[in-house]
Design a protein around this motif. Structure first.
Motif, PDB file in Angstrom:
ATOM      1  N   TYR A 116       0.785  -1.242   0.000  1.00 30.46           N
ATOM      2  CA  TYR A 116       0.000   0.000   0.000  1.00 30.46           C
ATOM      3  C   TYR A 116       0.821   1.299   0.000  1.00 30.46           C
ATOM      4  CZ  TYR A 116      -3.846  -3.053   1.786  1.00 30.46           C
ATOM      5  OH  TYR A 116      -4.780  -4.027   1.967  1.00 30.46           O
ATOM      6  N   LYS A 141      -0.859   2.864  15.970  1.00 28.13           N
ATOM      7  CA  LYS A 141      -2.220   2.299  16.051  1.00 28.13           C
ATOM      8  C   LYS A 141      -2.703   2.278  17.503  1.00 28.13           C
ATOM      9  CE  LYS A 141      -3.891  -1.190  13.519  1.00 28.13           C
ATOM     10  NZ  LYS A 141      -4.014  -2.435  12.715  1.00 28.13           N
ATOM     11  N   GLY A 298     -11.717   6.163   7.880  1.00 24.68           N
ATOM     12  CA  GLY A 298     -13.104   6.133   8.361  1.00 24.68           C
ATOM     13  C   GLY A 298     -14.109   6.819   7.478  1.00 24.68           C
ATOM     14  N   THR A 301     -15.551   4.654   4.136  1.00 29.92           N
ATOM     15  CA  THR A 301     -16.079   3.377   4.648  1.00 29.92           C
ATOM     16  C   THR A 301     -17.381   3.618   5.423  1.00 29.92           C
ATOM     17  OG1 THR A 301     -14.542   3.716   6.472  1.00 29.92           O
ATOM     18  CG2 THR A 301     -13.902   2.085   4.839  1.00 29.92           C
ATOM     19  N   PRO A 362     -17.443  -2.258   2.502  1.00 34.66           N
ATOM     20  CA  PRO A 362     -16.810  -1.167   1.750  1.00 34.66           C
ATOM     21  C   PRO A 362     -15.449  -1.570   1.197  1.00 34.66           C
ATOM     22  CG  PRO A 362     -17.535  -0.405   3.910  1.00 34.66           C
ATOM     23  CD  PRO A 362     -17.756  -1.882   3.885  1.00 34.66           C
ATOM     24  N   ILE A 363     -14.672  -2.323   2.019  1.00 32.35           N
ATOM     25  CA  ILE A 363     -13.375  -2.820   1.539  1.00 32.35           C
ATOM     26  C   ILE A 363     -13.553  -4.328   1.382  1.00 32.35           C
ATOM     27  CG2 ILE A 363     -10.912  -2.995   2.074  1.00 32.35           C
ATOM     28  CD1 ILE A 363     -11.205  -0.539   3.835  1.00 32.35           C
ATOM     29  N   MET A 366      -8.405  -7.325   0.611  1.00 29.31           N
ATOM     30  CA  MET A 366      -7.240  -6.713   1.261  1.00 29.31           C
ATOM     31  C   MET A 366      -5.976  -7.381   0.746  1.00 29.31           C
ATOM     32  SD  MET A 366      -9.312  -6.693   4.711  1.00 29.31           S
ATOM     33  CE  MET A 366     -11.017  -6.602   4.181  1.00 29.31           C
ATOM     34  N   ARG A 457      -5.748  -5.285  11.558  1.00 29.86           N
ATOM     35  CA  ARG A 457      -7.184  -5.133  11.804  1.00 29.86           C
ATOM     36  C   ARG A 457      -7.530  -3.669  12.105  1.00 29.86           C
ATOM     37  NH1 ARG A 457     -12.047  -6.928  12.728  1.00 29.86           N
ATOM     38  NH2 ARG A 457     -13.129  -6.576  14.689  1.00 29.86           N
ATOM     39  N   GLY A 460     -10.954   1.280  14.113  1.00 29.16           N
ATOM     40  CA  GLY A 460     -12.050   2.249  14.133  1.00 29.16           C
ATOM     41  C   GLY A 460     -13.418   1.583  14.187  1.00 29.16           C
ATOM     42  N   PHE A 463     -15.868   2.996  16.927  1.00 32.69           N
ATOM     43  CA  PHE A 463     -16.311   4.351  16.587  1.00 32.69           C
ATOM     44  C   PHE A 463     -17.206   4.308  15.347  1.00 32.69           C
ATOM     45  CE2 PHE A 463     -15.960   8.296  14.172  1.00 32.69           C
ATOM     46  CZ  PHE A 463     -16.414   9.203  15.109  1.00 32.69           C
ATOM     47  N   ILE A 468     -22.343   5.333  12.918  1.00 35.67           N
ATOM     48  CA  ILE A 468     -23.384   4.935  11.954  1.00 35.67           C
ATOM     49  C   ILE A 468     -24.714   4.704  12.687  1.00 35.67           C
ATOM     50  CG2 ILE A 468     -24.058   3.137  10.296  1.00 35.67           C
ATOM     51  CD1 ILE A 468     -20.968   2.783   9.810  1.00 35.67           C
TER      52      ILE A 468
HETATM   53  C1  HEM Z   1      -7.976  -0.992   8.902  1.00 37.10           C
HETATM   54  C2  HEM Z   1     -12.579  -1.321   7.351  1.00 37.10           C
HETATM   55  C3  HEM Z   1     -13.733   2.615   9.964  1.00 37.10           C
HETATM   56  C4  HEM Z   1      -9.058   3.311  10.909  1.00 37.10           C
HETATM   57  C5  HEM Z   1      -9.127  -1.418   8.276  1.00 37.10           C
HETATM   58  C6  HEM Z   1      -9.227  -2.613   7.482  1.00 37.10           C
HETATM   59  C7  HEM Z   1     -10.514  -2.703   7.048  1.00 37.10           C
HETATM   60  C8  HEM Z   1     -11.233  -1.570   7.564  1.00 37.10           C
HETATM   61  C9  HEM Z   1     -11.107  -3.777   6.166  1.00 37.10           C
HETATM   62  C10 HEM Z   1      -8.103  -3.617   7.232  1.00 37.10           C
HETATM   63  C11 HEM Z   1      -7.247  -3.256   6.028  1.00 37.10           C
HETATM   64  C12 HEM Z   1      -6.260  -4.340   5.668  1.00 37.10           C
HETATM   65  O1  HEM Z   1      -6.145  -5.356   6.340  1.00 37.10           O
HETATM   66  O2  HEM Z   1      -5.566  -4.175   4.652  1.00 37.10           O
HETATM   67  C13 HEM Z   1     -13.286  -0.290   7.949  1.00 37.10           C
HETATM   68  C14 HEM Z   1     -14.723  -0.115   7.846  1.00 37.10           C
HETATM   69  C15 HEM Z   1     -15.051   0.992   8.595  1.00 37.10           C
HETATM   70  C16 HEM Z   1     -13.814   1.508   9.148  1.00 37.10           C
HETATM   71  C17 HEM Z   1     -15.655  -1.027   7.074  1.00 37.10           C
HETATM   72  C18 HEM Z   1     -16.388   1.635   8.880  1.00 37.10           C
HETATM   73  C19 HEM Z   1     -17.550   1.110   8.612  1.00 37.10           C
HETATM   74  C20 HEM Z   1     -12.565   3.130  10.443  1.00 37.10           C
HETATM   75  C21 HEM Z   1     -12.484   4.318  11.263  1.00 37.10           C
HETATM   76  C22 HEM Z   1     -11.167   4.518  11.529  1.00 37.10           C
HETATM   77  C23 HEM Z   1     -10.420   3.456  10.870  1.00 37.10           C
HETATM   78  C24 HEM Z   1     -13.687   5.132  11.743  1.00 37.10           C
HETATM   79  C25 HEM Z   1     -10.525   5.578  12.357  1.00 37.10           C
HETATM   80  C26 HEM Z   1     -11.089   6.120  13.398  1.00 37.10           C
HETATM   81  C27 HEM Z   1      -8.370   2.194  10.468  1.00 37.10           C
HETATM   82  C28 HEM Z   1      -6.952   1.973  10.694  1.00 37.10           C
HETATM   83  C29 HEM Z   1      -6.652   0.711  10.137  1.00 37.10           C
HETATM   84  C30 HEM Z   1      -7.878   0.207   9.561  1.00 37.10           C
HETATM   85  C31 HEM Z   1      -5.981   2.928  11.407  1.00 37.10           C
HETATM   86  C32 HEM Z   1      -5.320  -0.019  10.234  1.00 37.10           C
HETATM   87  C33 HEM Z   1      -4.641  -0.287   8.947  1.00 37.10           C
HETATM   88  C34 HEM Z   1      -3.494  -1.253   9.115  1.00 37.10           C
HETATM   89  O3  HEM Z   1      -3.140  -1.656  10.211  1.00 37.10           O
HETATM   90  O4  HEM Z   1      -2.916  -1.584   8.087  1.00 37.10           O
HETATM   91  N1  HEM Z   1     -10.366  -0.791   8.314  1.00 37.10           N
HETATM   92  N2  HEM Z   1     -12.775   0.712   8.719  1.00 37.10           N
HETATM   93  N3  HEM Z   1     -11.305   2.639  10.222  1.00 37.10           N
HETATM   94  N4  HEM Z   1      -8.886   1.117   9.794  1.00 37.10           N
HETATM   95 FE1  HEM Z   1     -10.830   0.869   9.348  1.00 37.10          FE
END
Ligand code: HEM
Length: 513
Positions: A116, A141, A298, A301, A362-363, A366, A457, A460, A463, A468
């Motif tokens: 990425y 994180k 956030g 998504t 949404p995603i 990965m 993982r 967020g 939150f 939502i």
């Molecule tokens: C990682 C989905 C909301 C911050 C991820 C990943 C997914 C995801 C699928 C894993 C990505 C990977 O493994 O490559 C979602 C969905 C959300 C949401 C569906 C809401 C419905 C949020 C919010 C925040 C956030 C609100 C911040 C406040 C992060 C962060 C990571 C992450 C910092 C870590 C990435 C990593 O360690 O590589 N999210 N997210 N997300 N998300 Fe979310």
């Protein structure tokens, strides 16, 4: 002059050049096909999906309808196969075992940063997230997760309600329509800015900050994944916006420090108060980068999940009725103030959001990149070479009838119906692993992983659900909602970074008393 004219006439004309290019393309297409049909095969490598066009591979089929493409490959090749996409080799691993393999892969075998960072570093800025050493990113994180705590959530709920009421107050009376994704995109930037980014950013949202967000967002499109740097205006604006955003945050941080303004319940304050393990405070540009990353993690998504949930609910008057009855039964009335505690009690609402995340994650996929010489998928014995992308696709497992009854139907009740096979799934005990930001909370073997699993993982999730749920709980108090006459829930549009509803995706609202 005569020499020049001889030279010019001896050069091939444009039409000749086009003909040569066409011939070269034809030859490479034929060689590509012959190689796939009769070329040497590596029996240890995963099967390779047939493609007509060299270099591009299956990019078009995947880009237009990825879930259908992957399902059809699964039928032909099984749970593991490789396809080519614009010069990249992508090895897809499906099913619960595929999820576990990708999400649990060791840091020295495969890397999210390698997959990425070529794109994210230009948007988030240097030395944060995938541009930081992995151990530092895990610390970052942990800071973000610590800043998203119950005390803050308690203050966030009334702020979100406030923002929703304010956002819709000028909507036409007695009824009208709005585009779901666009509307919740605009609303969520307000709620997320107010709760996480800080009052200063929220106050400037209609002014300079909105343009910076927009320019950064234009640098966070699928094309940026394929071509991280092109000499185009959108790329230059992205780079300028990233620098400017860091300056904006730096200004806010310095003012807060100068004026001892430290009673804020936002994430910005939590990061300002944090220290790395070696005792050093977070430099301003790290804080700015993490704030941008949080916004991008956030924003889209949550916006698309809210849009899809309300589109699904608008098609189901029975569920909308049940959701209002739930509020009356659990909160006493539709007028009781929403709080962090009572929003938690709205379990049907939670299951509606969960079901949306199953059907419309949404995603949906990965990626990781193999950095060891090769990695072996024990279940089938296939070896995946260095440089391949590993791709887990919860978007496929989440609609697989092995794991879910009647998987294409939106049925929030499945989450309390213990006969649904998802409840019989045997999960691994890796849910309790702490990579440095707290236990991950879910086994990577689960077929339901809209927030990913393992060391990457999402932090967020809590939150996200809270935001939502609070928005929807408020919306159904304000409005009766339905789809436009003759319309059904839209199809998915896969052309942006998250899966959004295909246009038109309108919701018809009528103000309630
Ligand atoms: C990682 C989905 C909301 C911050 C991820 C990943 C997914 C995801 C699928 C894993 C990505 C990977 O493994 O490559 C979602 C969905 C959300 C949401 C569906 C809401 C419905 C949020 C919010 C925040 C956030 C609100 C911040 C406040 C992060 C962060 C990571 C992450 C910092 C870590 C990435 C990593 O360690 O590589 N999210 N997210 N997300 N998300 Fe979310």
């Amino acid at each position: 002059m005569a020499v020049i004219s001889t030279l010019v006439t001896s050069l091939p004309s444009l039409s000749h050049l086009a003909l040569y290019a066409f011939l070269a393309l034809g030859v490479s297409v034929i060689l590509n096909i012959l190689n796939q049909l009769f070329g040497p095969k590596n029996t240890k490598a995963p099967p390779v999906v047939f493609s007509w066009i060299p270099f591009m591979g299956n990019a078009v089929e995947f880009g237009v309808s990825p879930i259908k493409f992957l399902q059809s490959c699964q039928k032909k090749y099984g749970d593991i196969f490789t396809f080519y996409m614009v010069g990249r080799r992508v090895t897809v691993l499906l099913g619960a075992d595929g999820n576990q393999f990708v999400f649990n892969s060791k840091q020295n075998l495969s890397s999210a940063a390698e997959a990425y960072n070529h794109m994210t570093k230009y948007v988030f800025g240097p030395e944060v997230v995938y541009d930081a050493p992995h151990s530092v990113f895990l610390e970052q994180k942990r800071f973000i997760k610590a800043g998203l705590n119950s005390d803050c959530f308690r203050q966030h709920v009334p702020m979100i309600v406030d923002e929703v009421v304010d956002f819709f107050k000028d909507f036409k009376k007695p009824s009208g329509t709005f585009d779901a994704y666009h509307t919740f995109g605009s609303l969520i930037i307000c709620t997320a800015s107010r709760c996480l980014m800080g009052k200063e950013i929220r106050a400037n949202l209609d002014k300079s900050v909105a343009q910076l967000y927009y320019d950064l967002d234009q640098g966070f499109q699928p094309i940026n994944f394929i071509f991280p740097n092109l000499p185009l205006p959108s790329y230059r604006k992205r780079d300028a916006a990233c620098k400017k955003m860091a300056e904006v945050y730096s200004g806010i941080i310095q003012r807060r420090r100068r004026e001892n303004d430290n009673t804020n319940s936002d994430l910005l304050q939590a990061l300002m108060d944090a220290n790395y393990k070696d005792g050093s405070p977070l430099p301003d540009h790290h804080i700015a980068g993490m704030m941008i990353a949080v916004l991008f993690g956030g924003q889209h998504t949550s916006a698309t999940t809210t849009a899809w949930t309300l589109l699904e609910l608008a098609a189901r008057p029975d569920l909308l009725r049940a959701l209002r009855e739930e509020q009356i039964a659990k909160l006493g009335s539709l007028k009781t103030d929403l709080t962090f505690e009572n929003v938690k009690e709205l379990t049907l609402l939670e299951n509606c959001v969960r079901e949306t995340l199953r059907l419309h994650p949404p995603i949906f996929q990965m990626m990781r990149k193999v950095i060891a010489d090769s990695v072996t998928f024990e279940k089938t014995g296939h070896e995946i070479p260095k440089g391949n992308f590993l791709c887990a696709v919860p978007g496929v497992t989440q609609v697989d009838e092995t794991y879910f009854n009647d998987p294409l139907t939106y049925n929030p009740m499945r989450w309390v119906d213990l006969t649904d096979p998802v409840h019989a799934m045997e999960a691994g005990d890796d849910a309790n692993v702490d990579y440095g930001f707290g236990a991950v909370g879910i086994s990577s073997k689960s077929p339901f992983l809209p927030f990913g699993a393992g060391r990457h993982r999402c932090i967020g999730e809590q939150f996200g659900y809270l935001q939502i749920k609070t928005i929807i709980a408020t919306m159904i108090r304000l409005f009766d909602l339905e789809l436009e006459e003759g319309k059904s829930v839209p199809k998915s549009d896969y052309t942006s970074m998250v899966v959004v509803p295909e246009k038109p995706a309108n919701i018809k609202y009528t103000w309630r008393e």
